[in-house]
Structures are given as C-alpha cells and as structure tokens.
Design a protein around this motif. Structure first.
Motif, PDB file in Angstrom:
ATOM      1  N   PRO A   2       0.838  -1.202   0.000  1.00 56.35           N
ATOM      2  CA  PRO A   2       0.000   0.000   0.000  1.00 56.35           C
ATOM      3  C   PRO A   2       0.872   1.251   0.000  1.00 56.35           C
ATOM      4  CG  PRO A   2      -0.456  -1.386   1.927  1.00 56.35           C
ATOM      5  CD  PRO A   2       0.672  -1.996   1.185  1.00 56.35           C
ATOM      6  N   THR A   3       0.388   2.270  -0.676  1.00 54.16           N
ATOM      7  CA  THR A   3       1.143   3.523  -0.704  1.00 54.16           C
ATOM      8  C   THR A   3       0.959   4.320   0.574  1.00 54.16           C
ATOM      9  OG1 THR A   3      -0.697   4.593  -1.822  1.00 54.16           O
ATOM     10  CG2 THR A   3       1.071   3.706  -3.202  1.00 54.16           C
ATOM     11  N   HIS A   4      -0.157   4.121   1.260  1.00 54.23           N
ATOM     12  CA  HIS A   4      -0.410   4.845   2.508  1.00 54.23           C
ATOM     13  C   HIS A   4      -0.493   3.856   3.673  1.00 54.23           C
ATOM     14  CE1 HIS A   4      -2.032   7.615   5.451  1.00 54.23           C
ATOM     15  NE2 HIS A   4      -2.913   6.682   5.740  1.00 54.23           N
ATOM     16  N   VAL A   5       0.212   4.150   4.717  1.00 56.82           N
ATOM     17  CA  VAL A   5       0.096   3.390   5.956  1.00 56.82           C
ATOM     18  C   VAL A   5       0.004   4.373   7.111  1.00 56.82           C
ATOM     19  CG1 VAL A   5       1.298   1.340   5.113  1.00 56.82           C
ATOM     20  CG2 VAL A   5       2.592   3.127   6.232  1.00 56.82           C
ATOM     21  N   ASP A   6      -0.727   3.985   8.139  1.00 54.34           N
ATOM     22  CA  ASP A   6      -0.848   4.831   9.327  1.00 54.34           C
ATOM     23  C   ASP A   6       0.349   4.666  10.251  1.00 54.34           C
ATOM     24  OD1 ASP A   6      -3.411   5.887   8.675  1.00 54.34           O
ATOM     25  OD2 ASP A   6      -4.303   3.986   9.308  1.00 54.34           O
ATOM     26  N   HIS A   7       0.891   3.449  10.276  1.00 54.20           N
ATOM     27  CA  HIS A   7       2.020   3.152  11.163  1.00 54.20           C
ATOM     28  C   HIS A   7       3.012   2.276  10.422  1.00 54.20           C
ATOM     29  CE1 HIS A   7      -0.025   4.740  14.661  1.00 54.20           C
ATOM     30  NE2 HIS A   7      -1.098   4.070  14.284  1.00 54.20           N
ATOM     31  N   GLU A   8       4.264   2.588  10.572  1.00 57.97           N
ATOM     32  CA  GLU A   8       5.332   1.736  10.072  1.00 57.97           C
ATOM     33  C   GLU A   8       6.358   1.646  11.188  1.00 57.97           C
ATOM     34  OE1 GLU A   8       8.441   1.306   6.403  1.00 57.97           O
ATOM     35  OE2 GLU A   8       6.566   2.379   6.105  1.00 57.97           O
ATOM     36  N   MET A   9       6.471   0.454  11.757  1.00 56.99           N
ATOM     37  CA  MET A   9       7.349   0.256  12.907  1.00 56.99           C
ATOM     38  C   MET A   9       8.443  -0.733  12.544  1.00 56.99           C
ATOM     39  SD  MET A   9       4.404  -0.117  15.835  1.00 56.99           S
ATOM     40  CE  MET A   9       5.597  -0.239  17.149  1.00 56.99           C
ATOM     41  N   VAL A  23       0.142  -0.019  19.909  1.00 60.43           N
ATOM     42  CA  VAL A  23      -0.097   0.724  18.662  1.00 60.43           C
ATOM     43  C   VAL A  23      -1.119  -0.001  17.790  1.00 60.43           C
ATOM     44  CG1 VAL A  23       0.994   1.413  16.481  1.00 60.43           C
ATOM     45  CG2 VAL A  23       2.116   1.927  18.646  1.00 60.43           C
ATOM     46  N   LEU A  24      -0.979  -1.312  17.643  1.00 58.04           N
ATOM     47  CA  LEU A  24      -1.907  -2.063  16.799  1.00 58.04           C
ATOM     48  C   LEU A  24      -3.316  -2.102  17.375  1.00 58.04           C
ATOM     49  CD1 LEU A  24       0.178  -5.081  15.495  1.00 58.04           C
ATOM     50  CD2 LEU A  24      -0.542  -3.035  14.254  1.00 58.04           C
ATOM     51  N   HIS A  25      -3.416  -2.210  18.692  1.00 58.34           N
ATOM     52  CA  HIS A  25      -4.749  -2.213  19.291  1.00 58.34           C
ATOM     53  C   HIS A  25      -5.454  -0.876  19.029  1.00 58.34           C
ATOM     54  CE1 HIS A  25      -8.043  -3.273  21.843  1.00 58.34           C
ATOM     55  NE2 HIS A  25      -7.910  -2.116  22.455  1.00 58.34           N
ATOM     56  N   THR A  26      -4.756   0.207  19.238  1.00 58.67           N
ATOM     57  CA  THR A  26      -5.337   1.533  18.972  1.00 58.67           C
ATOM     58  C   THR A  26      -5.707   1.668  17.504  1.00 58.67           C
ATOM     59  OG1 THR A  26      -4.092   2.502  20.786  1.00 58.67           O
ATOM     60  CG2 THR A  26      -4.904   4.020  19.102  1.00 58.67           C
ATOM     61  N   TRP A  27      -4.822   1.204  16.616  1.00 60.66           N
ATOM     62  CA  TRP A  27      -5.086   1.273  15.177  1.00 60.66           C
ATOM     63  C   TRP A  27      -6.352   0.488  14.826  1.00 60.66           C
ATOM     64  CZ3 TRP A  27      -5.416  -2.370  11.300  1.00 60.66           C
ATOM     65  CH2 TRP A  27      -5.401  -1.884   9.991  1.00 60.66           C
ATOM     66  N   ALA A  28      -6.484  -0.727  15.362  1.00 57.61           N
ATOM     67  CA  ALA A  28      -7.645  -1.562  15.059  1.00 57.61           C
ATOM     68  C   ALA A  28      -8.942  -0.907  15.539  1.00 57.61           C
ATOM     69  CB  ALA A  28      -7.482  -2.945  15.689  1.00 57.61           C
ATOM     70  N   VAL A  29      -8.933  -0.352  16.725  1.00 56.63           N
ATOM     71  CA  VAL A  29     -10.122   0.326  17.253  1.00 56.63           C
ATOM     72  C   VAL A  29     -10.456   1.548  16.395  1.00 56.63           C
ATOM     73  CG1 VAL A  29     -11.024   1.634  19.220  1.00 56.63           C
ATOM     74  CG2 VAL A  29      -9.848  -0.544  19.597  1.00 56.63           C
ATOM     75  N   ASP A  30      -9.451   2.319  16.030  1.00 55.70           N
ATOM     76  CA  ASP A  30      -9.661   3.502  15.187  1.00 55.70           C
ATOM     77  C   ASP A  30     -10.222   3.133  13.811  1.00 55.70           C
ATOM     78  OD1 ASP A  30      -8.693   5.082  17.220  1.00 55.70           O
ATOM     79  OD2 ASP A  30      -6.746   5.471  16.259  1.00 55.70           O
ATOM     80  N   HIS A  31      -9.963   1.904  13.361  1.00 53.52           N
ATOM     81  CA  HIS A  31     -10.464   1.447  12.067  1.00 53.52           C
ATOM     82  C   HIS A  31     -11.704   0.568  12.212  1.00 53.52           C
ATOM     83  CE1 HIS A  31      -6.656   3.065  10.710  1.00 53.52           C
ATOM     84  NE2 HIS A  31      -7.211   3.102   9.519  1.00 53.52           N
ATOM     85  N   HIS A  32     -12.362   0.702  13.354  1.00 52.07           N
ATOM     86  CA  HIS A  32     -13.681   0.107  13.607  1.00 52.07           C
ATOM     87  C   HIS A  32     -13.687  -1.419  13.631  1.00 52.07           C
ATOM     88  CE1 HIS A  32     -15.016   4.194  13.205  1.00 52.07           C
ATOM     89  NE2 HIS A  32     -14.466   4.246  12.007  1.00 52.07           N
ATOM     90  N   ASP A  40      -7.813 -10.439  17.924  1.00 52.58           N
ATOM     91  CA  ASP A  40      -7.229 -11.474  17.065  1.00 52.58           C
ATOM     92  C   ASP A  40      -6.138 -10.890  16.170  1.00 52.58           C
ATOM     93  OD1 ASP A  40      -8.959 -13.323  18.165  1.00 52.58           O
ATOM     94  OD2 ASP A  40     -10.303 -13.377  16.420  1.00 52.58           O
ATOM     95  N   LEU A  41      -6.391  -9.714  15.616  1.00 57.93           N
ATOM     96  CA  LEU A  41      -5.401  -9.060  14.767  1.00 57.93           C
ATOM     97  C   LEU A  41      -4.127  -8.769  15.547  1.00 57.93           C
ATOM     98  CD1 LEU A  41      -5.108  -7.041  11.982  1.00 57.93           C
ATOM     99  CD2 LEU A  41      -5.024  -5.467  13.907  1.00 57.93           C
ATOM    100  N   VAL A  42      -4.278  -8.224  16.748  1.00 57.46           N
ATOM    101  CA  VAL A  42      -3.119  -7.875  17.574  1.00 57.46           C
ATOM    102  C   VAL A  42      -2.332  -9.132  17.942  1.00 57.46           C
ATOM    103  CG1 VAL A  42      -2.383  -6.908  19.785  1.00 57.46           C
ATOM    104  CG2 VAL A  42      -4.138  -5.740  18.433  1.00 57.46           C
ATOM    105  N   VAL A  43      -3.023 -10.170  18.387  1.00 50.75           N
ATOM    106  CA  VAL A  43      -2.346 -11.406  18.781  1.00 50.75           C
ATOM    107  C   VAL A  43      -1.582 -11.997  17.597  1.00 50.75           C
ATOM    108  CG1 VAL A  43      -2.726 -13.812  19.486  1.00 50.75           C
ATOM    109  CG2 VAL A  43      -3.865 -11.955  20.706  1.00 50.75           C
ATOM    110  N   ALA A  44      -2.222 -12.054  16.438  1.00 51.43           N
ATOM    111  CA  ALA A  44      -1.573 -12.639  15.259  1.00 51.43           C
ATOM    112  C   ALA A  44      -0.351 -11.827  14.838  1.00 51.43           C
ATOM    113  CB  ALA A  44      -2.570 -12.732  14.107  1.00 51.43           C
ATOM    114  N   ALA A  45      -0.482 -10.517  14.778  1.00 53.12           N
ATOM    115  CA  ALA A  45       0.635  -9.671  14.354  1.00 53.12           C
ATOM    116  C   ALA A  45       1.793  -9.737  15.340  1.00 53.12           C
ATOM    117  CB  ALA A  45       0.158  -8.235  14.183  1.00 53.12           C
ATOM    118  N   VAL A  46       1.494  -9.740  16.626  1.00 55.27           N
ATOM    119  CA  VAL A  46       2.549  -9.809  17.638  1.00 55.27           C
ATOM    120  C   VAL A  46       3.237 -11.170  17.589  1.00 55.27           C
ATOM    121  CG1 VAL A  46       2.994  -9.817  20.133  1.00 55.27           C
ATOM    122  CG2 VAL A  46       1.586  -8.021  19.120  1.00 55.27           C
TER     123      VAL A  46
END
Length: 64
Positions: A2-9, A23-32, A40-46
């Motif tokens: 993707p050309t746009h990302v909110d976070h790159e760590m 950071v990922l938990h906040t991002w997921a909540v902000d993206h509804h 699940d997203l946070v656990v998998a990514a971590v």
C-alpha cells in the motif's frame, strides 16, 4: 505494498512487542474493528513479529 500506511514500525528486540501491541490495538479500534477481531489481529501480528525476532534476522518491519 500500500502507498499509505498509518504506522510503520521497525522492531529490533522482543522488548519492542509491548509498544507494537499498544499501537496495533489503537489502530484496530480507530479502524472500527470489533472487540474480538481487534484482539485477534493484535495477537496474530505480535506472534508473527515475535517469531521473526526470535527465529529470523531482526529487524522486523510492521506496517498498518
């Protein structure tokens, strides 16, 4: 990629996983994401990131 990302760590050690989790938990909540899908997203990514740090060659880059 993707050309746009909110976070790159870039993580270099296991101690960075706490910051990633936050950071990922906040991002997921902000993206509804609902409660369980957000968790699940946070656990998998971590988990994938932790495996990269422990068994691969740091650094590990995460984009959201």
């Amino acid at each position: 990629m993707p050309t746009h990302v909110d976070h790159e760590m870039t993580l270099t050690e296991v101690a960075d996983l706490s910051r990633l989790r936050s950071v990922l938990h906040t991002w997921a909540v902000d993206h509804h994401f609902a409660g369980e899908p957000a968790d699940d997203l946070v656990v998998a990514a971590v988990e994938v990131t932790a495996n990269g740090l422990r068994h691969g060659e740091p650094p590990v880059r995460v984009r959201a």
